[in-house]
Design a protein around this motif. Structure first.
Motif, PDB file in Angstrom:
ATOM      1  N   MET A  48      -4.425  -2.026  20.787  1.00  0.00           N
ATOM      2  CA  MET A  48      -4.153  -0.783  20.073  1.00  0.00           C
ATOM      3  C   MET A  48      -5.259  -0.517  19.062  1.00  0.00           C
ATOM      4  N   SER A  49      -5.816   0.664  19.089  1.00  0.00           N
ATOM      5  CA  SER A  49      -6.903   0.998  18.180  1.00  0.00           C
ATOM      6  C   SER A  49      -6.367   1.201  16.762  1.00  0.00           C
ATOM      7  N   ILE A  50      -7.182   0.865  15.802  1.00  0.00           N
ATOM      8  CA  ILE A  50      -6.825   1.011  14.402  1.00  0.00           C
ATOM      9  C   ILE A  50      -7.649   2.143  13.822  1.00  0.00           C
ATOM     10  N   GLY A  51      -7.008   3.085  13.169  1.00  0.00           N
ATOM     11  CA  GLY A  51      -7.716   4.239  12.645  1.00  0.00           C
ATOM     12  C   GLY A  51      -8.003   4.121  11.158  1.00  0.00           C
ATOM     13  N   ALA A  52      -8.797   5.066  10.675  1.00  0.00           N
ATOM     14  CA  ALA A  52      -9.071   5.150   9.245  1.00  0.00           C
ATOM     15  C   ALA A  52      -7.817   5.635   8.519  1.00  0.00           C
ATOM     16  N   ILE A  53      -7.695   5.290   7.255  1.00  0.00           N
ATOM     17  CA  ILE A  53      -6.566   5.750   6.447  1.00  0.00           C
ATOM     18  C   ILE A  53      -7.089   6.365   5.155  1.00  0.00           C
ATOM     19  N   THR A  54      -6.285   7.231   4.576  1.00  0.00           N
ATOM     20  CA  THR A  54      -6.608   7.828   3.286  1.00  0.00           C
ATOM     21  C   THR A  54      -5.703   7.214   2.224  1.00  0.00           C
ATOM     22  N   CYS A  55      -6.272   6.862   1.084  1.00  0.00           N
ATOM     23  CA  CYS A  55      -5.480   6.269   0.002  1.00  0.00           C
ATOM     24  C   CYS A  55      -6.100   6.610  -1.331  1.00  0.00           C
ATOM     25  N   LYS A  56      -5.391   6.244  -2.387  1.00  0.00           N
ATOM     26  CA  LYS A  56      -5.897   6.450  -3.735  1.00  0.00           C
ATOM     27  C   LYS A  56      -6.784   5.280  -4.153  1.00  0.00           C
ATOM     28  N   ALA A  57      -7.849   5.602  -4.851  1.00  0.00           N
ATOM     29  CA  ALA A  57      -8.740   4.583  -5.399  1.00  0.00           C
ATOM     30  C   ALA A  57      -9.241   5.057  -6.750  1.00  0.00           C
ATOM     31  N   ALA A  58      -9.576   4.104  -7.621  1.00  0.00           N
ATOM     32  CA  ALA A  58     -10.169   4.416  -8.921  1.00  0.00           C
ATOM     33  C   ALA A  58     -11.684   4.382  -8.751  1.00  0.00           C
ATOM     34  N   VAL A  59     -12.288   5.554  -8.683  1.00  0.00           N
ATOM     35  CA  VAL A  59     -13.714   5.662  -8.377  1.00  0.00           C
ATOM     36  C   VAL A  59     -14.521   5.836  -9.662  1.00  0.00           C
ATOM     37  N   ALA A  60     -15.545   5.012  -9.818  1.00  0.00           N
ATOM     38  CA  ALA A  60     -16.493   5.157 -10.928  1.00  0.00           C
ATOM     39  C   ALA A  60     -17.682   5.958 -10.425  1.00  0.00           C
ATOM     40  N   TRP A  61     -17.965   7.060 -11.086  1.00  0.00           N
ATOM     41  CA  TRP A  61     -19.041   7.953 -10.642  1.00  0.00           C
ATOM     42  C   TRP A  61     -20.339   7.758 -11.409  1.00  0.00           C
ATOM     43  N   GLY A  62     -20.284   7.006 -12.499  1.00  0.00           N
ATOM     44  CA  GLY A  62     -21.498   6.754 -13.264  1.00  0.00           C
ATOM     45  C   GLY A  62     -21.270   5.670 -14.292  1.00  0.00           C
ATOM     46  N   PRO A 102     -11.322   1.468   9.429  1.00  0.00           N
ATOM     47  CA  PRO A 102     -10.639   0.299   9.985  1.00  0.00           C
ATOM     48  C   PRO A 102     -11.537  -0.933   9.871  1.00  0.00           C
ATOM     49  N   PRO A 103     -10.960  -2.120   9.907  1.00  0.00           N
ATOM     50  CA  PRO A 103     -11.776  -3.333   9.820  1.00  0.00           C
ATOM     51  C   PRO A 103     -12.624  -3.518  11.073  1.00  0.00           C
ATOM     52  N   LYS A 104     -13.855  -3.946  10.871  1.00  0.00           N
ATOM     53  CA  LYS A 104     -14.727  -4.271  11.999  1.00  0.00           C
ATOM     54  C   LYS A 104     -14.536  -5.748  12.364  1.00  0.00           C
ATOM     55  N   ALA A 105     -15.358  -6.221  13.270  1.00  0.00           N
ATOM     56  CA  ALA A 105     -15.214  -7.607  13.743  1.00  0.00           C
ATOM     57  C   ALA A 105     -15.229  -8.584  12.573  1.00  0.00           C
ATOM     58  N   MET A 106     -14.296  -9.509  12.568  1.00  0.00           N
ATOM     59  CA  MET A 106     -14.141 -10.559  11.566  1.00  0.00           C
ATOM     60  C   MET A 106     -13.775 -10.026  10.179  1.00  0.00           C
ATOM     61  N   GLU A 107     -13.215  -8.828  10.138  1.00  0.00           N
ATOM     62  CA  GLU A 107     -12.777  -8.245   8.871  1.00  0.00           C
ATOM     63  C   GLU A 107     -11.274  -7.985   8.903  1.00  0.00           C
ATOM     64  N   ILE A 108     -10.686  -7.819   7.726  1.00  0.00           N
ATOM     65  CA  ILE A 108      -9.281  -7.443   7.630  1.00  0.00           C
ATOM     66  C   ILE A 108      -9.153  -6.288   6.633  1.00  0.00           C
ATOM     67  N   ARG A 109      -8.200  -5.428   6.891  1.00  0.00           N
ATOM     68  CA  ARG A 109      -7.880  -4.378   5.913  1.00  0.00           C
ATOM     69  C   ARG A 109      -6.598  -4.792   5.209  1.00  0.00           C
ATOM     70  N   ILE A 110      -6.616  -4.708   3.890  1.00  0.00           N
ATOM     71  CA  ILE A 110      -5.500  -5.227   3.104  1.00  0.00           C
ATOM     72  C   ILE A 110      -4.940  -4.155   2.175  1.00  0.00           C
ATOM     73  N   LYS A 111      -3.647  -4.271   1.913  1.00  0.00           N
ATOM     74  CA  LYS A 111      -2.966  -3.414   0.946  1.00  0.00           C
ATOM     75  C   LYS A 111      -2.892  -4.178  -0.368  1.00  0.00           C
ATOM     76  N   VAL A 112      -3.571  -3.692  -1.386  1.00  0.00           N
ATOM     77  CA  VAL A 112      -3.609  -4.379  -2.677  1.00  0.00           C
ATOM     78  C   VAL A 112      -2.255  -4.236  -3.367  1.00  0.00           C
ATOM     79  N   VAL A 113      -1.739  -5.352  -3.860  1.00  0.00           N
ATOM     80  CA  VAL A 113      -0.457  -5.349  -4.585  1.00  0.00           C
ATOM     81  C   VAL A 113      -0.712  -5.359  -6.085  1.00  0.00           C
ATOM     82  N   CYS A 114      -1.495  -6.331  -6.546  1.00  0.00           N
ATOM     83  CA  CYS A 114      -1.857  -6.428  -7.960  1.00  0.00           C
ATOM     84  C   CYS A 114      -3.317  -6.836  -8.078  1.00  0.00           C
ATOM     85  N   THR A 115      -3.968  -6.332  -9.098  1.00  0.00           N
ATOM     86  CA  THR A 115      -5.367  -6.687  -9.328  1.00  0.00           C
ATOM     87  C   THR A 115      -5.586  -6.749 -10.829  1.00  0.00           C
ATOM     88  N   SER A 116      -6.310  -7.740 -11.297  1.00  0.00           N
ATOM     89  CA  SER A 116      -6.550  -7.877 -12.736  1.00  0.00           C
ATOM     90  C   SER A 116      -7.996  -7.531 -13.066  1.00  0.00           C
TER      91      SER A 116
END
Length: 376
Positions: free
Chosen positions: A1-15, A29-43
Motif C-alpha cells: 500500500m502506497s503512503i502519501g504525503a500529509i498536511t499538519c501543523k508545525a512551528a516554523v522559524a522564518w528567520g 512519506p518516509p523513503k527507504a529506511m525512514e519512518i514517519r512519526i507522530k510527535v507526542v511530546c517534545t522538550s
C-alpha cells in the motif's frame, strides 16, 4: 500500500530570532529506511534556542527546530524491519547505523553515516521532507520535532516501552542522557570523587544526579543564577559558588574547597572561556575536565599548555558517550524502575500553540525544561 504525503501543523522559524509561526506544512512519506512519526511530546533544549538565534552557526531558514521528543510510528519506509506502526520511540539527534567504523568500535558514538546533521536536510538524500507551497522547509538535526508529524531515519529513533510516560521520557532524548553519560561513561567517576559542575541547567543538574548516584563525596555547583542553587540540592549538589560573589578567580576558590583541585570538572555552560577555568579547577596529576556545552560564539578553546603537562585531561562529550540506539533503552529502564528521575527538571508543561512562551522562558533563564504537548 502506497503512503502519501500529509498536511499538519508545525512551528516554523522564518528567520534568526523571529517568533515561530504555527502553520500548515506538507510532510512527505518516509523513503527507504525512514519512518514517519507522530510527535507526542517534545522538550525545548538550549541548543534549539542557540541555533534559532543563529549565534556562531550558519542561518538556515525557514526551518523546523526541535530534537528532544517522544513519538509514535505512523508509517514506515521500504527496508525498515525494526519498527512497526504504533511503536513508541524516542528521536535521536545523532544516530547509529551499527555498521560503520565508529559504530562497531566500543570507543565511539560518532556514527559516520548518521552523525550530527548540520545542513537542515535528511542524511540519505540531502533533501527535506517538509515543504510549504512547494518550497522546502529545512530540518534540524534530522529530527524537527516542533511539528505534529516528522520523518526521521530509522537509525535516528529508538523503540521504547509503551509504559514509559511520554511527557517525561522525552528528556532522555538529549539533555538528561548527555549529563548522565558524561559522568558514567566519559569521565567514569569513582566513589568519593570531588566534582565541580559549571552551569546548573538541565545538563549540569543531570551531571550532578549522575555524580550523586556514583557516591561522589563533594559536588560543587557553579552558576550565576542563585535560583539554581536550591534546585541543585535535590540533585546532590553539596556546595554552591556564584562567580559574581567571588573576589578571587573561581578556580582558586575551588582549589581551596577541594584541597588542591577537583578530581573531575564538567563544563555545561556552552562558553569556551569556561573550559580553561574548568581545567584550572582540576587536580594536578589526574584531574579530568569534560566539556558538554555547545558554544554560542567563539568556538575556539584556549588553555595554557602547562595545564595538560601537569597531568590534567580534557575530554569532549557528545550525547554522554552513549551509543544512542544500543544504550538508550537501558536509561529508559532505569527511569521506569525509578533509579533515575526527571520530574524535577520539568519546570513547565506547555501546549504546542504556546511554543513561543517556551522560547521566552529559556532565553530569560526562567526554566529548565519546558515540555511541549502536541494536540491529541
Amino acid at each position: 500500500m502506497s503512503i502519501g504525503a500529509i498536511t499538519c501543523k508545525a512551528a516554523v522559524a522564518w528567520g534568526p530570532g523571529e517568533p515561530l509561526i504555527i502553520e500548515e506544512v506538507l510532510v512527505d512519506p518516509p523513503k527507504a529506511m525512514e519512518i514517519r512519526i507522530k510527535v507526542v511530546c517534545t522538550s525545548l533544549c538550549r541548543s534549539d534556542v542557540t541555533q534559532w538565534e543563529s549565534k556562531g552557526q550558519p542561518a538556515i531558514f525557514p526551518r523546523i527546530f526541535g530534537h528532544e521528543a517522544s513519538a509514535i510510528v505512523e508509517s514506515i519506509g521500504e527496508g525498515v524491519s525494526e519498527f512497526e506502526v504504533g511503536d513508541h520511540v524516542l528521536t535521536l539527534f545523532t544516530g547509529e547505523c551499527k555498521i560503520c567504523k565508529h559504530c562497531v568500535s566500543e570507543k565511539s558514538n560518532m556514527c559516520q553515516a548518521l552523525g550530527l546533521e548540520r545542513k537542515g536536510v535528511m542524511h540519505s538524500d540531502q533533501m527535506t521532507r517538509f515543504s510549504k507551497k512547494g518550497k522546502p522547509v529545512y530540518h534540524y538535526c534530522a529530527v524537527s520535532s516542533f511539528s505534529e508529524y516528522t520523518v526521521v531515519h530509522s537509525g535516528c529513533a529508538v523503540k521504547i516501552s509503551k509504559t514509559a510516560p511520554m511527557d517525561r521520557v522525552c528528556l532522555l532524548s538529549c539533555g538528561v542522557a548527555a549529563g548522565l553519560g558524561a559522568v558514567w561513561k566519559v569521565a567514569d567517576i569513582f566513589k568519593g570523587s570531588k566534582v565541580v559542575i559549571f552551569g546548573l541547567g538541565t545538563v549540569g543538574l543531570s551531571v550532578a544526579l549522575g555524580a550523586k548516584l556514583r557516591e561522589a563525596s563533594q559536588i560543587i555547583g557553579v552558576d550565576t543564577n542563585p535560583q539554581k542553587f536550591e534546585k541543585g540540592k535535590a540533585f546532590g549538589v553539596t556546595d554552591f559558588i556564584n562567580p559574581e560573589d567571588c573576589s578571587e578567580p573561581i578556580f582558586q576558590v575551588i582549589k581551596q574547597m577541594t584541597d588542591g583541585g577537583a578530581d573531575f570538572s564538567f563544563e555545561c555552560v556552552g562558553e569556551t572561556e569556561v573550559v580553561s577555568t574548568a581545567l584550572k579547577s582540576c587536580s594536578d596529576g589526574w584531574g579530568v575536565t569534560v566539556t558538554l556545552g555547545v558554544p554560542k560564539t567563539n568556538p575556539e578553546i584556549s588553555a595554557h599548555y602547562g595545564l595538560l603537562l601537569s597531568g590534567r585531561t580534557l575530554r569532549g562529550s557528545l550525547y554522554g558517550g552513549w551509543k544512542p540506539k544500543s544504550d538508550l533503552p537501558s536509561l529508559v529502564d532505569k527511569l521506569l524502575r525509578k533509579e533515575i528521575t526527571v520530574d524535577d527538571l520539568v519546570t513547565h508543561d506547555i501546549p504546542f500553540d504556546d511554543i513561543n512562551e517556551a522560547f521566552r522562558l529559556m532565553k530569560e533563564g526562567k526554566c529548565l525544561r519546558c515540555v511541549i504537548h502536541m494536540a491529541k
